[in-house]
Design a protein around this motif. Structure first.
Motif, short mmCIF file in Angstrom:
data_model
loop_
_atom_site.label_atom_id
_atom_site.label_comp_id
_atom_site.label_asym_id
_atom_site.label_seq_id
_atom_site.Cartn_x
_atom_site.Cartn_y
_atom_site.Cartn_z
N GLY A 112 0.81 -1.22 0.00
CA GLY A 112 0.00 0.00 0.00
C GLY A 112 0.84 1.26 0.00
O GLY A 112 0.44 2.27 0.57
N ILE A 113 2.02 1.20 -0.65
CA ILE A 113 2.97 2.32 -0.61
C ILE A 113 3.26 2.87 -2.00
O ILE A 113 3.42 2.12 -2.96
N ARG A 114 3.35 4.19 -2.07
CA ARG A 114 3.84 4.90 -3.26
C ARG A 114 5.25 5.40 -2.94
O ARG A 114 5.50 5.96 -1.88
N LEU A 115 6.18 5.19 -3.87
CA LEU A 115 7.55 5.67 -3.75
C LEU A 115 7.85 6.50 -4.99
O LEU A 115 7.92 5.97 -6.09
N ASP A 116 8.01 7.78 -4.78
CA ASP A 116 8.33 8.70 -5.88
C ASP A 116 9.76 9.19 -5.68
O ASP A 116 10.03 10.05 -4.84
N LEU A 117 10.67 8.62 -6.45
CA LEU A 117 12.10 8.94 -6.31
C LEU A 117 12.47 10.30 -6.88
O LEU A 117 13.51 10.84 -6.54
N THR A 118 11.63 10.85 -7.74
CA THR A 118 11.96 12.14 -8.37
C THR A 118 10.94 13.21 -8.04
O THR A 118 10.77 14.18 -8.79
N ALA A 119 10.27 13.09 -6.91
CA ALA A 119 9.27 14.06 -6.50
C ALA A 119 9.86 15.45 -6.29
O ALA A 119 9.16 16.45 -6.41
#
Length: 187
Positions: A112-119
């Motif tokens: 249930g996780i979002r990972l945005d490396l370039t946010a």
């Protein structure tokens, strides 16, 4: 079932490892275009697809399951001071504003996780975004409508970014970031 707080903590360590691998690659990418394109103020700008796919490849090589690249857009409606590198696209006037920007990030639905490396490219945070999937009202899932994911140039960059000693070291670090390892790090 794992504790959601443990999943977030482990994902943060994973994100730090991936960013450490990607940051010099972003610099090298923009250095090769020196003179053709201006260097963006935030090096991750416009490199979300390459970064997400390279990160996914590293996660899979390290045995982390359940991650996938999510294509869509980020709503810029509530954002302030979005860098011109994001909003001033080819052919747009400086006064033109855009309400959303095409973007990719990673999701793990099982966690249930979002990972945005370039946010960070949008100028609202200094690094990554790690959040529950239901928390990101600014993230717009457009997977079925996206026609820019299969660009062969992106595949070439991902291939370059996922070879060599730095990549191999990154995969080894990611392998060590198991739930048991995270418990020992917390002690």
């Amino acid at each position: 079932m794992t504790d959601p707080d443990d999943d977030i903590a482990r994902t943060l360590k994973i994100a730090e490892t991936l960013r450490a691998h990607l940051a010099p690659l972003w610099q090298a990418y923009w250095d090769q275009w020196n003179g053709l394109h201006p260097l963006p103020s935030i090096l991750s700008t416009h490199l979300c697809r390459e970064s997400s796919h390279a990160a996914l490849r590293a996660l899979e090589a390290a045995g982390h399951e359940g991650w996938q690249v999510q294509a869509g857009a980020v709503s810029l409606f509530n954002y302030v001071d979005v860098p011109l590198d994001v909003t001033n696209l080819d052919g747009a006037n400086e006064d033109d504003s855009i309400e959303e920007a095409a973007h990719t990030w990673l999701v793990n639905e099982a966690l249930g996780i979002r990972l945005d490396l370039t946010a960070d490219q949008f100028g609202q945070v200094d690094t990554v975004v790690i959040e529950p999937l239901d928390a990101g009202e600014d993230y717009i899932d457009l997977l079925d409508e996206v026609d820019w994911m299969d660009d062969p140039d992106i595949s070439d960059v991902v291939d370059q970014w996922t070879t060599g000693p730095s990549y191999d070291e990154t995969v080894e670090v990611l392998k060590s970031l198991t739930p048991a390892q995270m418990v020992s790090l917390a002690l």
